[in-house]
Design a protein around this motif. Structure first.
Motif, PDB file in Angstrom:
ATOM      1  N   TYR A  52       0.797  -1.230   0.000  1.00 28.01           N
ATOM      2  CA  TYR A  52       0.000   0.000   0.000  1.00 28.01           C
ATOM      3  C   TYR A  52       0.830   1.281   0.000  1.00 28.01           C
ATOM      4  O   TYR A  52       0.288   2.371  -0.152  1.00 28.01           O
ATOM      5  CB  TYR A  52      -0.940   0.005   1.202  1.00 28.01           C
ATOM      6  N   TYR A  53       2.138   1.154   0.209  1.00 32.43           N
ATOM      7  CA  TYR A  53       3.043   2.303   0.181  1.00 32.43           C
ATOM      8  C   TYR A  53       4.161   2.048  -0.824  1.00 32.43           C
ATOM      9  O   TYR A  53       4.739   0.948  -0.834  1.00 32.43           O
ATOM     10  CB  TYR A  53       3.681   2.543   1.545  1.00 32.43           C
ATOM     11  N   ALA A  54       4.473   3.043  -1.633  1.00 34.91           N
ATOM     12  CA  ALA A  54       5.627   2.911  -2.514  1.00 34.91           C
ATOM     13  C   ALA A  54       6.901   2.806  -1.674  1.00 34.91           C
ATOM     14  O   ALA A  54       7.047   3.483  -0.646  1.00 34.91           O
ATOM     15  CB  ALA A  54       5.718   4.110  -3.456  1.00 34.91           C
ATOM     16  N   VAL A  55       7.795   1.950  -2.127  1.00 33.84           N
ATOM     17  CA  VAL A  55       9.113   1.810  -1.503  1.00 33.84           C
ATOM     18  C   VAL A  55      10.168   2.024  -2.583  1.00 33.84           C
ATOM     19  O   VAL A  55      10.070   1.457  -3.679  1.00 33.84           O
ATOM     20  CB  VAL A  55       9.289   0.420  -0.855  1.00 33.84           C
ATOM     21  N   THR A  56      11.131   2.836  -2.268  1.00 37.04           N
ATOM     22  CA  THR A  56      12.180   3.188  -3.232  1.00 37.04           C
ATOM     23  C   THR A  56      13.553   2.881  -2.671  1.00 37.04           C
ATOM     24  O   THR A  56      13.805   3.082  -1.475  1.00 37.04           O
ATOM     25  CB  THR A  56      12.074   4.671  -3.590  1.00 37.04           C
ATOM     26  N   TRP A  57      14.414   2.417  -3.539  1.00 30.55           N
ATOM     27  CA  TRP A  57      15.825   2.262  -3.215  1.00 30.55           C
ATOM     28  C   TRP A  57      16.568   3.520  -3.667  1.00 30.55           C
ATOM     29  O   TRP A  57      16.458   3.932  -4.821  1.00 30.55           O
ATOM     30  CB  TRP A  57      16.421   1.042  -3.925  1.00 30.55           C
ATOM     31  N   PHE A  58      17.302   4.119  -2.731  1.00 29.81           N
ATOM     32  CA  PHE A  58      18.189   5.239  -3.011  1.00 29.81           C
ATOM     33  C   PHE A  58      19.625   4.771  -2.780  1.00 29.81           C
ATOM     34  O   PHE A  58      19.876   3.794  -2.077  1.00 29.81           O
ATOM     35  CB  PHE A  58      17.899   6.406  -2.057  1.00 29.81           C
ATOM     36  N   ARG A  59      20.556   5.514  -3.353  1.00 33.51           N
ATOM     37  CA  ARG A  59      21.957   5.244  -3.052  1.00 33.51           C
ATOM     38  C   ARG A  59      22.703   6.552  -2.875  1.00 33.51           C
ATOM     39  O   ARG A  59      22.373   7.562  -3.480  1.00 33.51           O
ATOM     40  CB  ARG A  59      22.615   4.401  -4.143  1.00 33.51           C
ATOM     41  N   GLN A  60      23.706   6.477  -2.012  1.00 33.26           N
ATOM     42  CA  GLN A  60      24.528   7.650  -1.700  1.00 33.26           C
ATOM     43  C   GLN A  60      25.985   7.271  -1.884  1.00 33.26           C
ATOM     44  O   GLN A  60      26.510   6.430  -1.144  1.00 33.26           O
ATOM     45  CB  GLN A  60      24.272   8.089  -0.255  1.00 33.26           C
ATOM     46  N   ALA A  61      26.613   7.867  -2.887  1.00 29.79           N
ATOM     47  CA  ALA A  61      28.051   7.712  -3.075  1.00 29.79           C
ATOM     48  C   ALA A  61      28.750   8.900  -2.431  1.00 29.79           C
ATOM     49  O   ALA A  61      28.160   9.973  -2.284  1.00 29.79           O
ATOM     50  CB  ALA A  61      28.391   7.619  -4.556  1.00 29.79           C
ATOM     51  N   SER A  62      30.018   8.723  -2.069  1.00 29.15           N
ATOM     52  CA  SER A  62      30.725   9.760  -1.329  1.00 29.15           C
ATOM     53  C   SER A  62      30.875  11.039  -2.128  1.00 29.15           C
ATOM     54  O   SER A  62      30.941  12.130  -1.569  1.00 29.15           O
ATOM     55  CB  SER A  62      32.103   9.246  -0.899  1.00 29.15           C
ATOM     56  N   ASP A  63      30.890  10.932  -3.447  1.00 29.68           N
ATOM     57  CA  ASP A  63      31.137  12.106  -4.289  1.00 29.68           C
ATOM     58  C   ASP A  63      29.913  12.524  -5.098  1.00 29.68           C
ATOM     59  O   ASP A  63      30.032  13.343  -6.017  1.00 29.68           O
ATOM     60  CB  ASP A  63      32.303  11.827  -5.238  1.00 29.68           C
ATOM     61  N   ARG A  64      28.746  11.981  -4.729  1.00 26.35           N
ATOM     62  CA  ARG A  64      27.535  12.324  -5.486  1.00 26.35           C
ATOM     63  C   ARG A  64      26.361  12.533  -4.534  1.00 26.35           C
ATOM     64  O   ARG A  64      26.389  12.103  -3.382  1.00 26.35           O
ATOM     65  CB  ARG A  64      27.188  11.218  -6.477  1.00 26.35           C
ATOM     66  N   GLU A  65      25.341  13.190  -5.048  1.00 27.96           N
ATOM     67  CA  GLU A  65      24.128  13.397  -4.258  1.00 27.96           C
ATOM     68  C   GLU A  65      23.350  12.102  -4.135  1.00 27.96           C
ATOM     69  O   GLU A  65      23.518  11.176  -4.930  1.00 27.96           O
ATOM     70  CB  GLU A  65      23.267  14.477  -4.910  1.00 27.96           C
ATOM     71  N   ASN A  66      22.467  12.078  -3.141  1.00 27.80           N
ATOM     72  CA  ASN A  66      21.561  10.963  -2.975  1.00 27.80           C
ATOM     73  C   ASN A  66      20.767  10.753  -4.264  1.00 27.80           C
ATOM     74  O   ASN A  66      20.220  11.710  -4.829  1.00 27.80           O
ATOM     75  CB  ASN A  66      20.618  11.257  -1.805  1.00 27.80           C
ATOM     76  N   GLU A  67      20.709   9.513  -4.735  1.00 28.37           N
ATOM     77  CA  GLU A  67      20.096   9.214  -6.034  1.00 28.37           C
ATOM     78  C   GLU A  67      19.071   8.104  -5.884  1.00 28.37           C
ATOM     79  O   GLU A  67      19.381   7.035  -5.352  1.00 28.37           O
ATOM     80  CB  GLU A  67      21.184   8.784  -7.023  1.00 28.37           C
ATOM     81  N   GLY A  68      17.871   8.333  -6.342  1.00 29.26           N
ATOM     82  CA  GLY A  68      16.862   7.280  -6.391  1.00 29.26           C
ATOM     83  C   GLY A  68      17.176   6.365  -7.562  1.00 29.26           C
ATOM     84  O   GLY A  68      17.431   6.846  -8.668  1.00 29.26           O
ATOM     85  N   VAL A  69      17.141   5.048  -7.333  1.00 34.27           N
ATOM     86  CA  VAL A  69      17.490   4.119  -8.411  1.00 34.27           C
ATOM     87  C   VAL A  69      16.319   3.256  -8.857  1.00 34.27           C
ATOM     88  O   VAL A  69      16.227   2.911 -10.033  1.00 34.27           O
ATOM     89  CB  VAL A  69      18.697   3.234  -8.036  1.00 34.27           C
ATOM     90  N   ALA A  70      15.424   2.887  -7.929  1.00 34.38           N
ATOM     91  CA  ALA A  70      14.301   2.031  -8.311  1.00 34.38           C
ATOM     92  C   ALA A  70      13.168   2.196  -7.316  1.00 34.38           C
ATOM     93  O   ALA A  70      13.415   2.285  -6.115  1.00 34.38           O
ATOM     94  CB  ALA A  70      14.728   0.568  -8.375  1.00 34.38           C
ATOM     95  N   CYS A  71      11.957   2.255  -7.833  1.00 32.67           N
ATOM     96  CA  CYS A  71      10.762   2.431  -7.002  1.00 32.67           C
ATOM     97  C   CYS A  71       9.715   1.404  -7.402  1.00 32.67           C
ATOM     98  O   CYS A  71       9.516   1.140  -8.593  1.00 32.67           O
ATOM     99  CB  CYS A  71      10.210   3.835  -7.182  1.00 32.67           C
ATOM    100  N   ILE A  72       9.041   0.849  -6.403  1.00 34.23           N
ATOM    101  CA  ILE A  72       7.910  -0.031  -6.675  1.00 34.23           C
ATOM    102  C   ILE A  72       6.716   0.504  -5.913  1.00 34.23           C
ATOM    103  O   ILE A  72       6.772   0.731  -4.699  1.00 34.23           O
ATOM    104  CB  ILE A  72       8.226  -1.500  -6.321  1.00 34.23           C
ATOM    105  N   GLY A  73       5.637   0.767  -6.670  1.00 32.56           N
ATOM    106  CA  GLY A  73       4.429   1.290  -6.050  1.00 32.56           C
ATOM    107  C   GLY A  73       3.263   0.355  -6.288  1.00 32.56           C
ATOM    108  O   GLY A  73       3.440  -0.866  -6.384  1.00 32.56           O
TER     109      GLY A  73
END
Length: 124
Positions: free
Chosen positions: A31-52
């Protein structure tokens, strides 16, 4: 209280695979979307995959290499990562959308509960 706990990270060579798990409690991922984010040391937080609810979105950088899925009971979300590249290195977090049946997007402000993260390192 909603909780998310990631596992499955590790060290893998370029071209290898990893499967991340996000165990959820206090709510159902049906009932809630869940997303995988990733944080690299030299980059901003990035969303990579979402399932809703009836929708799946991928970032262009992982399209065709990563696959997101959800357990039938709604108590887990998985991220199968294939053909891994050094640029995939980072800490991977799963997060729950603020609203039930909300949009499947990559803006971190749309998510209110986060896991503690799991480290993925792609290196030879």
């Amino acid at each position: 209280q909603p909780q998310l706990v990631e596992s499955g990270g590790g060290l893998v060579q370029p071209g290898g695979s990893l499967r991340l798990s996000c165990a959820v409690s206090g709510f159902s991922a049906k009932y809630y979307a869940v997303t995988w984010f990733r944080q690299a040391s030299d980059r901003e937080n990035e969303g990579v995959a979402c399932i809703g609810q009836g929708v799946i979105n991928y970032a262009d950088s992982v399209e065709g290499r990563f696959t997101i899925s959800r357990g039938n009971a709604g108590d887990a979300v998985y991220l199968q990562m294939d053909s891994l590249e050094s640029e995939d290195t980072g800490v991977y977090f799963c997060a729950r959308a603020r609203r039930s049946f909300g949009p499947c997007v990559f803006e971190s402000s749309e998510y209110d509960y986060w896991g503690q993260g799991t480290q993925v390192t792609v290196s030879s």
